[in-house]
Design a protein around this motif. Structure first.
Motif, PDB file in Angstrom:
ATOM      1  N   CYS A 149       0.822  -1.214   0.000  1.00 52.93           N
ATOM      2  CA  CYS A 149       0.000   0.000   0.000  1.00 52.93           C
ATOM      3  C   CYS A 149       0.855   1.263   0.000  1.00 52.93           C
ATOM      4  O   CYS A 149       0.436   2.295  -0.533  1.00 52.93           O
ATOM      5  N   LEU A 150       2.045   1.193   0.564  1.00 50.68           N
ATOM      6  CA  LEU A 150       2.930   2.352   0.612  1.00 50.68           C
ATOM      7  C   LEU A 150       3.483   2.716  -0.764  1.00 50.68           C
ATOM      8  O   LEU A 150       3.589   3.897  -1.109  1.00 50.68           O
ATOM      9  N   LEU A 151       3.826   1.724  -1.561  1.00 51.49           N
ATOM     10  CA  LEU A 151       4.484   1.996  -2.843  1.00 51.49           C
ATOM     11  C   LEU A 151       3.663   2.894  -3.775  1.00 51.49           C
ATOM     12  O   LEU A 151       4.196   3.877  -4.293  1.00 51.49           O
ATOM     13  N   PRO A 152       2.376   2.630  -4.019  1.00 60.35           N
ATOM     14  CA  PRO A 152       1.624   3.554  -4.875  1.00 60.35           C
ATOM     15  C   PRO A 152       1.442   4.931  -4.237  1.00 60.35           C
ATOM     16  O   PRO A 152       1.401   5.946  -4.936  1.00 60.35           O
ATOM     17  N   ALA A 153       1.359   4.982  -2.904  1.00 62.80           N
ATOM     18  CA  ALA A 153       1.247   6.274  -2.228  1.00 62.80           C
ATOM     19  C   ALA A 153       2.520   7.097  -2.428  1.00 62.80           C
ATOM     20  O   ALA A 153       2.458   8.300  -2.670  1.00 62.80           O
TER      21      ALA A 153
END
Length: 161
Positions: A149-153
């Motif tokens: 979830c962190l990577l696209p954010a």
């Protein structure tokens, strides 16, 4: 009177739960106990689902969000929408705190937390249950969920800023 008429709604029980009671329920130790951090990390990363992860993570923040954000939203919106909006508001508050300290734009936590909320809702809808898996599997899956979830954010923040 039948059982439904005699049972009190969950929201009323929630209103009577103190912060100290909530932390003890989530961490298994009283508020301020030296074992709180260890218990929180073990319980959250060892959770059987993404939603379970968030039930254990940061019980002090979770108490405030649950009582003052999620509960009012649930009175007006479907539970999944209220849950995701609670994550969005939490992310916005984290971004505001980051901007107050750094004096520069910070658009990371809001999209990250929305994705985390969506992941928890999807995991619940799919019936996610890692309860029979060893701790290291549950911890790895929960950590992967946070990172995925962190990577696209991060990509979104980098594209905007």
């Amino acid at each position: 009177m039948n059982k439904i008429q005699t049972e009190k709604p969950k929201t009323r029980r929630w209103q009577r739960t103190t912060l100290g009671q909530y932390v003890a329920m989530r961490n298994g130790v009283p508020l301020g106990d030296g074992r709180s951090l260890r218990n929180m990390l073990q319980r959250s990363f060892g959770a059987a689902s993404f939603a379970g992860f968030w039930q254990q993570w940061n019980p002090i923040w979770g108490y405030g969000l649950g009582r003052y954000v999620h509960a009012p939203l649930r009175r007006a919106l479907p539970p999944a929408v209220a849950f995701i909006l609670t994550f969005a508001i939490s992310g916005g508050l984290h971004d505001l705190a980051t901007m107050a300290v750094s004096w520069s734009p910070a658009f990371l936590f809001t999209p990250w937390f929305v994705l985390l909320g969506m992941g928890a809702v999807l995991g619940r809808a799919a019936g996610m249950d890692l309860g029979k898996r060893p701790f290291w599997v549950r911890a790895t899956v929960n950590l992967a969920y946070l990172l995925v979830c962190l990577l696209p954010a991060l990509a979104m923040r980098n594209a905007i800023l």
